[in-house]
Design a protein around this motif. Structure first.
Motif, PDB file in Angstrom:
ATOM      1  N   ASP A 112      92.854  -1.966  24.637  1.00  0.00           N
ATOM      2  CA  ASP A 112      92.603  -2.387  26.019  1.00  0.00           C
ATOM      3  C   ASP A 112      93.609  -1.817  27.004  1.00  0.00           C
ATOM      4  O   ASP A 112      93.555  -2.126  28.194  1.00  0.00           O
ATOM      5  N   SER A 113      94.550  -1.024  26.504  1.00  0.00           N
ATOM      6  CA  SER A 113      95.550  -0.467  27.421  1.00  0.00           C
ATOM      7  C   SER A 113      96.206   0.761  26.791  1.00  0.00           C
ATOM      8  O   SER A 113      96.150   0.954  25.568  1.00  0.00           O
ATOM      9  N   GLU A 114      96.855   1.535  27.638  1.00  0.00           N
ATOM     10  CA  GLU A 114      97.610   2.687  27.153  1.00  0.00           C
ATOM     11  C   GLU A 114      98.643   2.230  26.116  1.00  0.00           C
ATOM     12  O   GLU A 114      98.839   2.885  25.083  1.00  0.00           O
ATOM     13  N   GLY A 157      87.260  13.324  21.719  1.00  0.00           N
ATOM     14  CA  GLY A 157      86.949  12.385  22.807  1.00  0.00           C
ATOM     15  C   GLY A 157      87.056  13.114  24.131  1.00  0.00           C
ATOM     16  O   GLY A 157      87.702  14.159  24.215  1.00  0.00           O
ATOM     17  N   GLY A 158      86.433  12.575  25.166  1.00  0.00           N
ATOM     18  CA  GLY A 158      86.374  13.242  26.464  1.00  0.00           C
ATOM     19  C   GLY A 158      87.715  13.334  27.177  1.00  0.00           C
ATOM     20  O   GLY A 158      88.728  12.824  26.686  1.00  0.00           O
ATOM     21  N   LEU A 159      87.709  13.955  28.342  1.00  0.00           N
ATOM     22  CA  LEU A 159      88.915  14.075  29.164  1.00  0.00           C
ATOM     23  C   LEU A 159      89.421  12.685  29.513  1.00  0.00           C
ATOM     24  O   LEU A 159      88.644  11.827  29.928  1.00  0.00           O
ATOM     25  N   GLY A 160      90.700  12.458  29.315  1.00  0.00           N
ATOM     26  CA  GLY A 160      91.284  11.159  29.659  1.00  0.00           C
ATOM     27  C   GLY A 160      90.970  10.055  28.669  1.00  0.00           C
ATOM     28  O   GLY A 160      91.200   8.873  28.949  1.00  0.00           O
ATOM     29  N   THR A 170      96.084  12.310  23.959  1.00  0.00           N
ATOM     30  CA  THR A 170      97.512  12.635  24.103  1.00  0.00           C
ATOM     31  C   THR A 170      98.370  11.375  24.004  1.00  0.00           C
ATOM     32  O   THR A 170      99.458  11.404  23.413  1.00  0.00           O
ATOM     33  N   VAL A 171      97.882  10.275  24.558  1.00  0.00           N
ATOM     34  CA  VAL A 171      98.631   9.011  24.455  1.00  0.00           C
ATOM     35  C   VAL A 171      98.832   8.653  22.982  1.00  0.00           C
ATOM     36  O   VAL A 171      99.934   8.282  22.557  1.00  0.00           O
ATOM     37  N   LEU A 172      97.786   8.786  22.185  1.00  0.00           N
ATOM     38  CA  LEU A 172      97.906   8.447  20.768  1.00  0.00           C
ATOM     39  C   LEU A 172      98.921   9.366  20.076  1.00  0.00           C
ATOM     40  O   LEU A 172      99.757   8.911  19.284  1.00  0.00           O
TER      41      LEU A 172
HETATM   42  N1  LIG Z   1      93.245   1.932  26.318  1.00  0.00           N
HETATM   43  C1  LIG Z   1      93.771   3.093  26.738  1.00  0.00           C
HETATM   44  N2  LIG Z   1      94.275   3.969  25.845  1.00  0.00           N
HETATM   45  C2  LIG Z   1      94.778   5.162  26.241  1.00  0.00           C
HETATM   46  N3  LIG Z   1      94.843   5.577  27.515  1.00  0.00           N
HETATM   47  C3  LIG Z   1      94.360   4.736  28.458  1.00  0.00           C
HETATM   48  C4  LIG Z   1      93.800   3.474  28.112  1.00  0.00           C
HETATM   49  N4  LIG Z   1      93.404   2.856  29.240  1.00  0.00           N
HETATM   50  C5  LIG Z   1      93.685   3.691  30.235  1.00  0.00           C
HETATM   51  N5  LIG Z   1      94.251   4.828  29.789  1.00  0.00           N
HETATM   52  C6  LIG Z   1      94.638   5.988  30.614  1.00  0.00           C
HETATM   53  O1  LIG Z   1      93.788   7.066  30.250  1.00  0.00           O
HETATM   54  C7  LIG Z   1      94.530   8.286  30.294  1.00  0.00           C
HETATM   55  C8  LIG Z   1      94.528   8.962  28.923  1.00  0.00           C
HETATM   56  O2  LIG Z   1      95.101  10.236  29.084  1.00  0.00           O
HETATM   57  P1  LIG Z   1      95.317  11.264  27.927  1.00  0.00           P
HETATM   58  O3  LIG Z   1      96.114  12.374  28.516  1.00  0.00           O
HETATM   59  O4  LIG Z   1      95.848  10.607  26.718  1.00  0.00           O
HETATM   60  O5  LIG Z   1      93.813  11.744  27.646  1.00  0.00           O
HETATM   61  P2  LIG Z   1      93.333  12.915  26.686  1.00  0.00           P
HETATM   62  O6  LIG Z   1      92.264  12.322  25.821  1.00  0.00           O
HETATM   63  O7  LIG Z   1      94.465  13.565  26.037  1.00  0.00           O
HETATM   64  O8  LIG Z   1      92.610  13.883  27.725  1.00  0.00           O
HETATM   65  P3  LIG Z   1      92.532  15.498  27.776  1.00  0.00           P
HETATM   66  O9  LIG Z   1      91.308  15.893  26.996  1.00  0.00           O
HETATM   67  O10 LIG Z   1      92.385  15.775  29.235  1.00  0.00           O
HETATM   68  O11 LIG Z   1      93.779  16.067  27.177  1.00  0.00           O
HETATM   69  C9  LIG Z   1      95.932   7.932  30.757  1.00  0.00           C
HETATM   70  O12 LIG Z   1      95.995   8.115  32.141  1.00  0.00           O
HETATM   71  C10 LIG Z   1      96.055   6.464  30.401  1.00  0.00           C
HETATM   72  O13 LIG Z   1      96.942   5.758  31.238  1.00  0.00           O
END
Ligand SMILES: Nc1ncnc2c1ncn2[C@@H]1O[C@H](COP(=O)(O)OP(=O)(O)OP(=O)(O)O)[C@@H](O)[C@H]1O
Ligand SMILES: [Mg+2]
Length: 161
Positions: free
Chosen positions: A16-18, A42-45, A49-51
């Motif tokens: 439910d959150s970053e 997974g799609g953009l955003g 990268t957070v994981l």
């Molecule tokens: N539950 C969640 N888990 C992870 N990120 C979240 C969540 N809720 C909101 N966010 C937001 O979504 C974004 C995730 O960004 P991230 O760079 O990890 O995406 P990505 O899948 O790597 O995208 P890209 O394909 O563009 O590289 C961040 O801005 C983060 O704060």
């Protein structure tokens, strides 16, 4: 063969959150073993990268930054090198020779692995699903293909309450 069928081959998490996704990444990082590969789909955003940043935390890497522009970032950690690639900007990822990073001194985590023509047969696939109605919610599903990856999922499962 029987053994593999009996063993867990997927685990799903809801985030439910970053911060929750970071936490899932830390658990996954602690379960990783040398030579492992993870394909983040997974799609953009979506939170790929957070994981990976959570994985880096678990292994003692410096703060993980997106490899969207650098294509590959390497973090030398005590256990092994974390190699983090993002293939989004590539039509054909073969020029990166990612398979050369698949050795016992590294773990390889790849965003946009759809662009990789020959991904390893033994890999953990991580799928991120988003929903429009709940912008911060992510369904994160880990699946294992191959012995090494099944072992990693077993150990990830062992960290759950
Ligand atoms: N539950 C969640 N888990 C992870 N990120 C979240 C969540 N809720 C909101 N966010 C937001 O979504 C974004 C995730 O960004 P991230 O760079 O990890 O995406 P990505 O899948 O790597 O995208 P890209 O394909 O563009 O590289 C961040 O801005 C983060 O704060
Ligand atoms: Mg990313």
């Amino acid at each position: 063969m029987g053994e593999a069928i009996d063993r867990v081959n997927y685990i799903s998490f809801s985030s439910d959150s970053e911060e929750e996704t970071l936490c899932i990444g830390r658990k996954f990082g602690a379960a990783l073993t040398r030579g492992a590969a993870a394909l983040l789909v997974g799609g953009l955003g979506a939170g790929k990268t957070v994981l990976v940043r959570g994985v880096g935390d678990a292994l003692g890497a410096a703060r993980v930054r997106s490899p969207s522009f650098t294509l590959i970032n390497e973090y030398r950690c005590e256990k092994f090198t974390v190699v983090h690639a993002d293939l989004y900007r590539l039509d054909d990822a073969s020029e990166l020779a990612l398979e050369e990073y698949l050795d016992d001194n590294a773990v390889l985590l790849v965003e946009w692995p759809e662009r990789w023509k020959n991904p390893p047969a033994d890999a953990v696939k991580i799928n991120f699903e988003t929903t429009e109605s709940e912008p911060n919610k992510r369904l994160i599903r880990f699946s294992a293909f191959g012995k090494k990856s099944l072992d990693i999922l077993d150990s990830l499962k062992g960290t759950l309450p």
